[in-house]
Write a protein that holds these residues in place. Structure first.
Motif, PDB file in Angstrom:
ATOM      1  N   GLU A 610      50.443  39.451 121.828  1.00 44.43           N
ATOM      2  CA  GLU A 610      49.830  39.490 121.140  1.00 44.43           C
ATOM      3  C   GLU A 610      49.506  38.270 120.742  1.00 44.43           C
ATOM      4  OE1 GLU A 610      47.068  41.365 116.740  1.00 44.43           O
ATOM      5  OE2 GLU A 610      49.764  40.570 117.015  1.00 44.43           O
ATOM      6  N   GLU A 611      50.148  37.429 119.904  1.00 43.62           N
ATOM      7  CA  GLU A 611      50.592  35.815 119.186  1.00 43.62           C
ATOM      8  C   GLU A 611      49.370  35.591 120.324  1.00 43.62           C
ATOM      9  OE1 GLU A 611      53.912  36.389 116.063  1.00 43.62           O
ATOM     10  OE2 GLU A 611      53.890  36.017 117.543  1.00 43.62           O
ATOM     11  N   ILE A 612      50.628  35.730 121.536  1.00 38.66           N
ATOM     12  CA  ILE A 612      49.892  33.914 122.713  1.00 38.66           C
ATOM     13  C   ILE A 612      48.713  35.001 123.156  1.00 38.66           C
ATOM     14  CG2 ILE A 612      50.017  34.444 125.414  1.00 38.66           C
ATOM     15  CD1 ILE A 612      52.845  35.479 125.327  1.00 38.66           C
ATOM     16  N   MET A 613      47.925  35.769 123.537  1.00 35.48           N
ATOM     17  CA  MET A 613      46.079  36.389 123.112  1.00 35.48           C
ATOM     18  C   MET A 613      45.787  35.454 122.222  1.00 35.48           C
ATOM     19  SD  MET A 613      46.350  36.840 126.406  1.00 35.48           S
ATOM     20  CE  MET A 613      44.631  35.920 127.126  1.00 35.48           C
ATOM     21  N   ARG A 614      45.951  35.740 121.032  1.00 37.27           N
ATOM     22  CA  ARG A 614      45.541  34.964 120.162  1.00 37.27           C
ATOM     23  C   ARG A 614      45.645  33.915 120.264  1.00 37.27           C
ATOM     24  NH1 ARG A 614      48.011  37.211 114.783  1.00 37.27           N
ATOM     25  NH2 ARG A 614      46.932  34.950 113.886  1.00 37.27           N
ATOM     26  N   ARG A 615      46.157  33.071 120.628  1.00 40.14           N
ATOM     27  CA  ARG A 615      46.381  31.644 120.682  1.00 40.14           C
ATOM     28  C   ARG A 615      45.672  31.096 121.406  1.00 40.14           C
ATOM     29  NH1 ARG A 615      50.571  28.148 117.811  1.00 40.14           N
ATOM     30  NH2 ARG A 615      51.550  29.904 116.203  1.00 40.14           N
ATOM     31  N   TYR A 616      45.649  31.411 123.055  1.00 38.01           N
ATOM     32  CA  TYR A 616      44.853  31.255 124.244  1.00 38.01           C
ATOM     33  C   TYR A 616      43.473  31.557 124.060  1.00 38.01           C
ATOM     34  CZ  TYR A 616      45.367  31.590 129.617  1.00 38.01           C
ATOM     35  OH  TYR A 616      44.699  30.940 130.950  1.00 38.01           O
ATOM     36  N   MET A 617      42.943  32.704 123.098  1.00 36.98           N
ATOM     37  CA  MET A 617      41.566  33.073 123.515  1.00 36.98           C
ATOM     38  C   MET A 617      41.107  31.789 122.113  1.00 36.98           C
ATOM     39  SD  MET A 617      41.244  35.002 125.323  1.00 36.98           S
ATOM     40  CE  MET A 617      39.121  34.619 125.671  1.00 36.98           C
ATOM     41  N   ALA A 618      41.629  31.723 121.103  1.00 39.55           N
ATOM     42  CA  ALA A 618      40.934  30.805 120.738  1.00 39.55           C
ATOM     43  C   ALA A 618      40.593  29.292 120.191  1.00 39.55           C
ATOM     44  CB  ALA A 618      42.116  31.079 119.291  1.00 39.55           C
ATOM     45  N   ALA A 619      41.708  28.934 121.583  1.00 40.63           N
ATOM     46  CA  ALA A 619      41.564  28.049 122.039  1.00 40.63           C
ATOM     47  C   ALA A 619      39.719  27.995 123.240  1.00 40.63           C
ATOM     48  CB  ALA A 619      43.104  27.502 122.894  1.00 40.63           C
ATOM     49  N   MET A 620      40.707  28.552 123.821  1.00 35.08           N
ATOM     50  CA  MET A 620      39.234  29.005 124.730  1.00 35.08           C
ATOM     51  C   MET A 620      38.208  28.890 123.993  1.00 35.08           C
ATOM     52  SD  MET A 620      38.891  31.732 128.161  1.00 35.08           S
ATOM     53  CE  MET A 620      40.392  32.297 128.741  1.00 35.08           C
ATOM     54  N   ILE A 621      37.913  30.081 123.174  1.00 35.62           N
ATOM     55  CA  ILE A 621      36.790  30.532 122.418  1.00 35.62           C
ATOM     56  C   ILE A 621      36.173  28.337 121.700  1.00 35.62           C
ATOM     57  CG2 ILE A 621      36.022  31.122 120.544  1.00 35.62           C
ATOM     58  CD1 ILE A 621      38.047  33.544 121.286  1.00 35.62           C
ATOM     59  N   ASN A 622      37.567  27.725 120.944  1.00 29.35           N
ATOM     60  CA  ASN A 622      36.529  26.965 120.239  1.00 29.35           C
ATOM     61  C   ASN A 622      36.227  25.670 121.166  1.00 29.35           C
ATOM     62  OD1 ASN A 622      37.392  25.538 117.288  1.00 29.35           O
ATOM     63  ND2 ASN A 622      38.265  24.565 118.046  1.00 29.35           N
ATOM     64  N   GLU A 623      37.079  25.416 122.652  1.00 21.32           N
ATOM     65  CA  GLU A 623      36.576  24.804 122.950  1.00 21.32           C
ATOM     66  C   GLU A 623      34.827  25.194 123.784  1.00 21.32           C
ATOM     67  OE1 GLU A 623      36.619  20.386 124.446  1.00 21.32           O
ATOM     68  OE2 GLU A 623      37.217  21.709 123.100  1.00 21.32           O
ATOM     69  N   GLY A 624      35.077  26.408 123.754  1.00 23.67           N
ATOM     70  CA  GLY A 624      33.690  26.940 124.806  1.00 23.67           C
ATOM     71  C   GLY A 624      32.414  26.784 123.247  1.00 23.67           C
ATOM     72  N   ALA A 625      32.838  26.131 122.514  1.00 24.69           N
ATOM     73  CA  ALA A 625      31.741  25.892 120.836  1.00 24.69           C
ATOM     74  C   ALA A 625      30.760  24.404 121.235  1.00 24.69           C
ATOM     75  CB  ALA A 625      32.477  27.063 120.200  1.00 24.69           C
ATOM     76  N   ASN A 626      32.388  24.221 121.737  1.00 21.89           N
ATOM     77  CA  ASN A 626      32.117  22.698 121.492  1.00 21.89           C
ATOM     78  C   ASN A 626      31.389  22.128 122.565  1.00 21.89           C
ATOM     79  OD1 ASN A 626      34.137  22.003 119.398  1.00 21.89           O
ATOM     80  ND2 ASN A 626      35.623  21.374 120.561  1.00 21.89           N
ATOM     81  N   VAL A 627      31.737  22.639 123.504  1.00 24.87           N
ATOM     82  CA  VAL A 627      30.414  22.573 124.971  1.00 24.87           C
ATOM     83  C   VAL A 627      29.084  22.688 124.165  1.00 24.87           C
ATOM     84  CG1 VAL A 627      29.879  23.612 127.483  1.00 24.87           C
ATOM     85  CG2 VAL A 627      32.886  22.938 127.061  1.00 24.87           C
ATOM     86  N   LEU A 628      29.666  23.502 123.766  1.00 25.36           N
ATOM     87  CA  LEU A 628      27.947  24.353 123.579  1.00 25.36           C
ATOM     88  C   LEU A 628      27.568  22.977 122.324  1.00 25.36           C
ATOM     89  CD1 LEU A 628      28.032  27.990 123.353  1.00 25.36           C
ATOM     90  CD2 LEU A 628      26.841  26.888 124.142  1.00 25.36           C
ATOM     91  N   HIS A 629      28.315  23.038 121.223  1.00 26.96           N
ATOM     92  CA  HIS A 629      27.568  21.873 120.035  1.00 26.96           C
ATOM     93  C   HIS A 629      27.608  21.037 120.547  1.00 26.96           C
ATOM     94  CE1 HIS A 629      27.987  20.199 115.925  1.00 26.96           C
ATOM     95  NE2 HIS A 629      28.312  18.970 117.155  1.00 26.96           N
ATOM     96  N   GLU A 630      27.949  20.098 122.162  1.00 25.78           N
ATOM     97  CA  GLU A 630      27.345  19.436 122.489  1.00 25.78           C
ATOM     98  C   GLU A 630      26.303  18.856 123.381  1.00 25.78           C
ATOM     99  OE1 GLU A 630      30.838  17.076 123.883  1.00 25.78           O
ATOM    100  OE2 GLU A 630      32.420  17.846 122.225  1.00 25.78           O
ATOM    101  N   GLY A 631      25.956  20.340 123.453  1.00 30.59           N
ATOM    102  CA  GLY A 631      24.916  20.588 125.305  1.00 30.59           C
ATOM    103  C   GLY A 631      25.373  20.735 126.465  1.00 30.59           C
ATOM    104  N   ILE A 632      26.633  20.441 126.933  1.00 32.93           N
ATOM    105  CA  ILE A 632      26.809  20.618 127.544  1.00 32.93           C
ATOM    106  C   ILE A 632      26.858  21.865 128.907  1.00 32.93           C
ATOM    107  CG2 ILE A 632      29.360  20.776 129.265  1.00 32.93           C
ATOM    108  CD1 ILE A 632      28.316  17.730 128.325  1.00 32.93           C
ATOM    109  N   ALA A 633      26.952  22.930 127.440  1.00 30.72           N
ATOM    110  CA  ALA A 633      26.345  24.213 128.347  1.00 30.72           C
ATOM    111  C   ALA A 633      25.112  25.015 127.517  1.00 30.72           C
ATOM    112  CB  ALA A 633      27.404  25.336 127.843  1.00 30.72           C
ATOM    113  N   LEU A 634      24.334  25.386 128.170  1.00 33.78           N
ATOM    114  CA  LEU A 634      21.965  25.203 126.613  1.00 33.78           C
ATOM    115  C   LEU A 634      23.393  26.323 126.358  1.00 33.78           C
ATOM    116  CD1 LEU A 634      19.833  24.540 129.725  1.00 33.78           C
ATOM    117  CD2 LEU A 634      21.071  23.046 127.471  1.00 33.78           C
ATOM    118  N   ARG A 635      23.706  27.590 126.918  1.00 39.51           N
ATOM    119  CA  ARG A 635      23.652  28.731 125.987  1.00 39.51           C
ATOM    120  C   ARG A 635      25.138  29.474 126.422  1.00 39.51           C
ATOM    121  NH1 ARG A 635      19.291  30.835 129.940  1.00 39.51           N
ATOM    122  NH2 ARG A 635      20.597  29.662 131.393  1.00 39.51           N
ATOM    123  N   PRO A 636      25.706  30.024 125.180  1.00 43.30           N
ATOM    124  CA  PRO A 636      27.231  30.845 125.270  1.00 43.30           C
ATOM    125  C   PRO A 636      26.649  31.602 126.597  1.00 43.30           C
ATOM    126  CG  PRO A 636      26.378  31.056 123.002  1.00 43.30           C
ATOM    127  CD  PRO A 636      24.597  30.770 123.950  1.00 43.30           C
TER     128      PRO A 636
END
Length: 706
Positions: A610-636
């Protein structure tokens, strides 16, 4: 006599002794509340009118009924329910005929199954695809289908969610007649009048006898249950479908219907249903990009591919499969012959599996031609460069394309990481340059990242989306940055996995935890499959610009220095003895990890899955949010579709951004802030994530506002 109940979406008209009931609810005749009300009223009227001796149900437009109105799922039910409508159709005292053209899917097929006789014409497709939305057929589909065609055939149809053609439906016994013309109304009326002339009785599917061999039926259920437990690991609805079909064998019809409804409502309440329906709508919404709204695609009659390696050959196969001609360019005759051999190997594999004939292969290969001269691309409408991942090499290719290609030709690069703006700026026609990032194997993987550089013309973007449609790919619009959407996010969650490995989790535990979450493979298995040398080259390329304060785990580099690149070399993170595709843990790798921990001064600690997946998914989600914040992706949803189709993200979870909404953005942010106590540079919360939590908003709200 013409009556128009339910806002004109269901009309009825007496044609001689036959009441013609027409569903006209654009675009696909979905079973909205108005349609359900109209159908119920039509059957009531038929039963009450002595002038009516039979009922014919048809769909206007291109479909019979394409299914339920998915947008109603999860909302308070509006009567009448579809099960009530189907039961009332089946209870009609006069013969009811369903005449099917186009789609009769999900609830549409359940309506047809409730009718007493069924006809379909060429081009019709019949199926119960609810499993793809995390559901099961909830209006009698699991009860009537096995009674009509047997348990084994019903289970295969429902569990696969596939569509059967009219001819297959006739062979299965789903329909009674195959119409010889495309005029569904004429065919349906003729059949209804023929049934009346023959004094055909009301014939209810609930009374059909295909389950009379109880032992064989239960054996089919047992086999399906065992196979489903293996194939549909982690999925909620498939085993519920098996339970419902078993009830059709073991219980009276009405009790079976009650169980089906109970199981259907359990599926409706499952988070998997929400994730799968999000994926269903996201993959349709992703086709809408700003540049495609008004721009018209350019011609796509002749395609060029530069490079005949694994990726170039896969792209060529995808283009050939779309019926388009391909001209492949390689540096010499030997390389060109290898490129052709890569393509032929794909088709030879299909021949070996019986999915293609030698004649069909020969016909496809007539559309392929090869050359060692760029001049052969003079009349190409679109050229895709698929050469070595090196900016200077790619610029040299584009200089040649600039020289030989006609005005208006689209020039595309298949780079996974490199700066497409720099490639475009190096030639005289930057407006014609676009990124088309295919995923390997390119003839199979559905994702196509359409990478949009600064100077590109809108009609070039529209052309890229049109090509994706022709190739049956799912396109996602991405901006230019290192790695675009998918590989940029991948680099970050892979770094999180590397850090956990160095901190004490074995790569084999991390992979197992990621598979248990629903991915087909863990991150270290993916490295071995893709080839460790590819990531190694990218890391060396970025070394000069890497933040010296950022943590850098060197374990993968130690493997690459030994030439352990994964499956292609027989060992990587795993051992692959004698060409095996499924790796075994390698004690030498574990020894290298121990040595690297010691070199880095790290005392290993344990991690739960569970600790592994919390970190793995937090990293994925956080960088996904950065990609959106910078306009690299237009929508979630663009991030979600990228990961569903390119990275094996479990579809029933909807994608990383949908998953983040499911667990709660405040929970994700709290995890990131907790992890930042160990490594504040890596675990820097995305400004977008912080903003959404402060506003009490979620990623779904950004999909709606985009």
């Amino acid at each position: 006599m013409t009556l128009n109940p339910s806002a004109d979406v269901v009309t009825r008209e007496l044609r001689g002794k036959v009441l013609l009931v027409t569903i006209d609810h654009a675009p696909v005749n979905a079973l909205s509340a108005d349609v359900r009300r109209g159908l119920l009223a039509a059957i009531e009227a038929a039963d009450a009118d002595k002038a009516v001796e039979a009922v014919l149900i048809v769909g206007a437009g291109r479909n019979f009924i394409a299914g339920a109105d998915i947008r109603e799922f999860g909302k308070p039910p509006v009567p009448p329910s579809l099960p009530d409508v189907c039961n009332r159709i089946e209870a009609c005292s006069k013969p009811v005929v369903a005449a099917i053209h186009g789609a009769a899917l999900g609830g549409g097929l359940e309506v047809a199954l409730a009718a007493h006789y069924r006809l379909a014409v060429n081009g019709a497709k019949l199926g119960l695809p609810e499993v793809q939305l995390g559901l099961l057929p909830g209006a009698g589909g699991t009860q009537r289908t096995p009674r009509l065609i047997g348990a084994q055939a019903a289970l295969e149809l429902i569990l696969s969610g596939r569509h059967a053609s009219a001819k297959e439906a006739l062979a299965l016994g789903l329909i009674d007649r195959f119409g010889s013309s495309d005029d569904i109304l004429a065919e349906g009326l003729a059949y209804a009048h023929e049934l009346l002339a023959a004094h055909a009785p009301v014939r209810r599917t609930r009374d059909a006898a295909a389950l009379s061999d109880r032992a064989a039926s239960l054996a089919a259920v047992a086999t399906a249950r065992a196979e489903t437990a293996k194939k549909s690991r982690g999925l909620f609805s498939p085993l519920k479908i098996v339970d419902a079909v078993e009830a059709a064998i073991e219980q009276p019809f009405d009790e079976g219907l009650r169980l089906e409804r109970k199981l259907f409502l359990e599926c409706i309440d499952s988070p998997q249903r929400a994730g799968l329906i999000h994926a269903f709508f996201a993959e349709r919404e992703v086709l809408k990009a700003p540049e495609t709204r008004d721009a018209k695609p350019r011609a796509l009659n002749k395609i060029g591919v530069v490079g005949g390696g694994t990726m170039g050959a896969g792209i060529a196969v995808a283009v050939l499969d779309a019926g388009l001609p391909v001209t492949m360019i390689e540096r010499d005759d030997e390389s060109l012959a290898r490129g052709r051999a890569h393509i032929e190997k794909v088709y030879d594999g299909l021949i070996a599996k019986g999915r293609m004939s030698a004649e069909e292969k020969a016909d496809v290969m007539t559309r392929w031609q090869g050359s060692t001269s760029y001049d052969a691309l003079a009349d190409a409408d679109l050229v895709i460069e698929a050469v070595f991942e090196d900016l200077s090499v790619k610029k040299a290719v584009f200089a040649e394309l600039d020289r030989v290609c006609k005005a208006g030709a689209v020039l595309a690069t298949n780079t996974s990481y490199l700066d497409i703006d720099a490639i475009a700026a190096s030639i005289s026609r930057p407006a014609d340059v676009i990124g088309l990032h295919f995923f390997s194997p390119a003839n199979i993987m559905k994702l196509l990242e359409v990478v949009v550089p600064k100077q590109v013309s809108a009609d070039v973007v529209a052309t890229a989306f049109e090509l994706a449609k022709k190739l049956r790919k799912t396109p996602v619009r991405a901006g230019v940055c290192d790695g675009f959407i998918g590989n940029r996010v991948l680099a970050v969650y892979r770094s999180a996995a590397d850090a956990m490995m160095e901190d004490g989790a074995s790569p084999y535990q991390i992979d197992a935890a990621v598979r248990a979450f629903g991915f087909p493979m863990g991150p270290f298995q993916v490295v071995d499959l893709a080839g460790g040398d590819i990531g190694w080259a990218a890391r060396k390329r970025r070394a000069a610009t890497r933040n010296p304060n950022a943590r850098y785990v060197q374990i993968a580099d130690r493997l690459c220095e030994r030439g352990w690149f994964g499956q292609k070399t027989g060992r990587g993170f795993y051992l692959y003895p004698e060409g095996s595709r499924s790796g075994a843990p390698d004690p030498e790798v574990e020894a290298i990890i121990d040595a690297e921990r010691e070199r880095a001064g790290i005392t290993p600690r344990t991690f739960t899955d569970e600790e592994i997946m919390r970190r793995y998914m937090a990293a994925m989600i956080n960088e996904g949010a950065n990609v959106l914040h910078e306009g690299i992706a237009l929508r979630p949803l663009d991030v979600d579709v990228t990961f569903l189709y390119g990275y094996g993200f479990p579809r029933y979870r909807g994608g990383p951004m949908k998953y983040a909404d499911t667990v709660g953005l405040a929970t994700v942010l709290a995890d990131i802030r907790e992890f930042a106590k160990e490594d504040p540079l890596f675990w820097r919360a995305s400004p977008l994530l912080v903003d959404l939590v402060e506003r009490g908003a979620n990623f779904a709200s950004l999909n709606q506002s985009a």
